[in-house]
Write a protein that holds these residues in place. Structure first.
Motif, PDB file in Angstrom:
ATOM      1  N   LEU A  25       0.827  -1.203   0.000  1.00 40.17           N
ATOM      2  CA  LEU A  25       0.000   0.000   0.000  1.00 40.17           C
ATOM      3  C   LEU A  25       0.863   1.255   0.000  1.00 40.17           C
ATOM      4  O   LEU A  25       0.634   2.160  -0.777  1.00 40.17           O
ATOM      5  N   TYR A  26       1.826   1.301   0.905  1.00 38.53           N
ATOM      6  CA  TYR A  26       2.713   2.446   1.001  1.00 38.53           C
ATOM      7  C   TYR A  26       4.135   1.949   1.173  1.00 38.53           C
ATOM      8  O   TYR A  26       4.379   0.925   1.779  1.00 38.53           O
ATOM      9  N   GLU A  27       5.054   2.719   0.638  1.00 38.52           N
ATOM     10  CA  GLU A  27       6.467   2.455   0.866  1.00 38.52           C
ATOM     11  C   GLU A  27       7.032   3.606   1.682  1.00 38.52           C
ATOM     12  O   GLU A  27       6.463   4.692   1.710  1.00 38.52           O
ATOM     13  N   ARG A  28       8.159   3.371   2.299  1.00 34.11           N
ATOM     14  CA  ARG A  28       8.783   4.398   3.121  1.00 34.11           C
ATOM     15  C   ARG A  28       9.134   5.643   2.324  1.00 34.11           C
ATOM     16  O   ARG A  28       9.172   6.735   2.850  1.00 34.11           O
ATOM     17  N   THR A  29       9.369   5.477   1.028  1.00 32.46           N
ATOM     18  CA  THR A  29       9.787   6.605   0.194  1.00 32.46           C
ATOM     19  C   THR A  29       8.624   7.364  -0.428  1.00 32.46           C
ATOM     20  O   THR A  29       8.846   8.352  -1.119  1.00 32.46           O
ATOM     21  N   ASP A  30       7.385   6.910  -0.211  1.00 32.96           N
ATOM     22  CA  ASP A  30       6.232   7.601  -0.797  1.00 32.96           C
ATOM     23  C   ASP A  30       6.144   9.030  -0.279  1.00 32.96           C
ATOM     24  O   ASP A  30       6.458   9.309   0.878  1.00 32.96           O
ATOM     25  N   VAL A  31       5.717   9.923  -1.151  1.00 36.21           N
ATOM     26  CA  VAL A  31       5.534  11.326  -0.799  1.00 36.21           C
ATOM     27  C   VAL A  31       4.035  11.596  -0.803  1.00 36.21           C
ATOM     28  O   VAL A  31       3.349  11.293  -1.777  1.00 36.21           O
ATOM     29  N   HIS A  32       3.531  12.144   0.280  1.00 34.14           N
ATOM     30  CA  HIS A  32       2.110  12.458   0.395  1.00 34.14           C
ATOM     31  C   HIS A  32       1.948  13.958   0.177  1.00 34.14           C
ATOM     32  O   HIS A  32       2.446  14.763   0.954  1.00 34.14           O
ATOM     33  N   VAL A  53       5.046  14.037 -10.984  1.00 32.44           N
ATOM     34  CA  VAL A  53       5.804  13.597 -12.156  1.00 32.44           C
ATOM     35  C   VAL A  53       7.034  14.471 -12.387  1.00 32.44           C
ATOM     36  O   VAL A  53       8.138  13.966 -12.604  1.00 32.44           O
ATOM     37  N   ASN A  54       6.870  15.790 -12.327  1.00 32.19           N
ATOM     38  CA  ASN A  54       7.962  16.698 -12.685  1.00 32.19           C
ATOM     39  C   ASN A  54       8.947  16.959 -11.548  1.00 32.19           C
ATOM     40  O   ASN A  54      10.157  16.994 -11.776  1.00 32.19           O
ATOM     41  N   THR A  55       8.457  17.146 -10.330  1.00 33.72           N
ATOM     42  CA  THR A  55       9.335  17.470  -9.210  1.00 33.72           C
ATOM     43  C   THR A  55       9.973  16.222  -8.613  1.00 33.72           C
ATOM     44  O   THR A  55      11.155  16.199  -8.319  1.00 33.72           O
ATOM     45  N   TRP A  56       9.176  15.173  -8.440  1.00 34.92           N
ATOM     46  CA  TRP A  56       9.642  13.967  -7.765  1.00 34.92           C
ATOM     47  C   TRP A  56      10.025  12.851  -8.739  1.00 34.92           C
ATOM     48  O   TRP A  56      10.491  11.804  -8.309  1.00 34.92           O
ATOM     49  N   SER A  57       9.777  13.035 -10.028  1.00 32.40           N
ATOM     50  CA  SER A  57      10.026  12.003 -11.048  1.00 32.40           C
ATOM     51  C   SER A  57       9.336  10.694 -10.672  1.00 32.40           C
ATOM     52  O   SER A  57       9.855   9.612 -10.899  1.00 32.40           O
ATOM     53  N   PRO A  80      10.926   7.042  -8.001  1.00 30.67           N
ATOM     54  CA  PRO A  80      11.666   5.817  -8.332  1.00 30.67           C
ATOM     55  C   PRO A  80      12.618   5.458  -7.201  1.00 30.67           C
ATOM     56  O   PRO A  80      13.113   6.332  -6.493  1.00 30.67           O
ATOM     57  N   ARG A  81      12.856   4.177  -7.049  1.00 34.35           N
ATOM     58  CA  ARG A  81      13.775   3.724  -6.009  1.00 34.35           C
ATOM     59  C   ARG A  81      15.194   4.105  -6.377  1.00 34.35           C
ATOM     60  O   ARG A  81      15.604   3.967  -7.521  1.00 34.35           O
ATOM     61  N   ALA A  82      15.932   4.549  -5.400  1.00 32.10           N
ATOM     62  CA  ALA A  82      17.348   4.862  -5.596  1.00 32.10           C
ATOM     63  C   ALA A  82      18.146   3.688  -5.071  1.00 32.10           C
ATOM     64  O   ALA A  82      18.330   3.540  -3.870  1.00 32.10           O
ATOM     65  N   GLU A  83      18.594   2.831  -5.940  1.00 31.22           N
ATOM     66  CA  GLU A  83      19.375   1.661  -5.545  1.00 31.22           C
ATOM     67  C   GLU A  83      20.814   2.087  -5.300  1.00 31.22           C
ATOM     68  O   GLU A  83      21.533   2.414  -6.227  1.00 31.22           O
ATOM     69  N   THR A  84      21.207   2.085  -4.031  1.00 32.69           N
ATOM     70  CA  THR A  84      22.575   2.482  -3.674  1.00 32.69           C
ATOM     71  C   THR A  84      23.368   1.331  -3.095  1.00 32.69           C
ATOM     72  O   THR A  84      24.405   1.525  -2.519  1.00 32.69           O
ATOM     73  N   GLY A  85      22.836   0.145  -3.238  1.00 38.98           N
ATOM     74  CA  GLY A  85      23.572  -1.004  -2.717  1.00 38.98           C
ATOM     75  C   GLY A  85      22.626  -2.049  -2.174  1.00 38.98           C
ATOM     76  O   GLY A  85      21.418  -1.907  -2.207  1.00 38.98           O
ATOM     77  N   GLN A  87      21.990  -2.873   0.901  1.00 39.31           N
ATOM     78  CA  GLN A  87      21.217  -2.517   2.086  1.00 39.31           C
ATOM     79  C   GLN A  87      19.893  -1.879   1.718  1.00 39.31           C
ATOM     80  O   GLN A  87      18.888  -2.127   2.358  1.00 39.31           O
ATOM     81  N   THR A  88      19.856  -1.047   0.687  1.00 38.10           N
ATOM     82  CA  THR A  88      18.620  -0.411   0.276  1.00 38.10           C
ATOM     83  C   THR A  88      17.627  -1.441  -0.213  1.00 38.10           C
ATOM     84  O   THR A  88      16.460  -1.410   0.143  1.00 38.10           O
ATOM     85  N   ALA A  89      18.085  -2.381  -1.011  1.00 38.15           N
ATOM     86  CA  ALA A  89      17.202  -3.427  -1.515  1.00 38.15           C
ATOM     87  C   ALA A  89      16.703  -4.294  -0.382  1.00 38.15           C
ATOM     88  O   ALA A  89      15.543  -4.695  -0.367  1.00 38.15           O
ATOM     89  N   ALA A  90      17.551  -4.595   0.591  1.00 39.18           N
ATOM     90  CA  ALA A  90      17.142  -5.432   1.718  1.00 39.18           C
ATOM     91  C   ALA A  90      16.175  -4.700   2.632  1.00 39.18           C
ATOM     92  O   ALA A  90      15.290  -5.315   3.210  1.00 39.18           O
ATOM     93  N   ALA A  91      16.320  -3.379   2.762  1.00 42.00           N
ATOM     94  CA  ALA A  91      15.442  -2.604   3.636  1.00 42.00           C
ATOM     95  C   ALA A  91      14.040  -2.519   3.080  1.00 42.00           C
ATOM     96  O   ALA A  91      13.076  -2.413   3.821  1.00 42.00           O
ATOM     97  N   ASN A  92      13.888  -2.554   1.756  1.00 41.24           N
ATOM     98  CA  ASN A  92      12.561  -2.451   1.150  1.00 41.24           C
ATOM     99  C   ASN A  92      12.021  -3.820   0.958  1.00 41.24           C
ATOM    100  O   ASN A  92      11.044  -4.245   0.841  1.00 41.24           O
TER     101      ASN A  92
END
Length: 92
Positions: A25-32, A53-57, A80-85, A87-92
């Motif tokens: 339903l929601y992810e930690r990175t969602d912007v409300h 779409v324009n500010t947050w892509s 979009p998810r920012a894959e930095t390694g 740990q990010t994939a495991a956290a989500n």
């Protein structure tokens, strides 16, 4: 009153998640995004969608007009998810 609304929303989210709806339903990175609408409601939703779409892509996951003192446009934007390694994939 705000605390009660927040508590009800949290309990609803927990219950829906516990039911195994099959989708997140929601992810930690969602912007409300919330915008009081003093003009045409469709114009407000358009502004919020454009901002997502324009500010947050991102992409709009949910939108609605809530009737309060004035109509309020509410949009859930998922950037979009920012894959930095690993740990990010495991956290989500």
């Amino acid at each position: 009153m705000q605390l009660i609304k927040a508590l009800v929303a949290w309990v609803t989210l927990v219950l829906l998640t516990a039911c195994g709806s099959g989708s997140v339903l929601y992810e930690r990175t969602d912007v409300h995004l919330v915008l009081p609408c003093h003009q045409n409601e469709s114009v407000c939703l358009k502004k919020m969608t454009d901002s997502c779409v324009n500010t947050w892509s991102g992409r709009m996951m949910e939108s609605e007009i809530r009737q309060e003192d004035v109509p309020v446009a509410y949009v859930v934007c998922r950037p979009p998810r920012a894959e930095t390694g690993g740990q990010t994939a495991a956290a989500n």
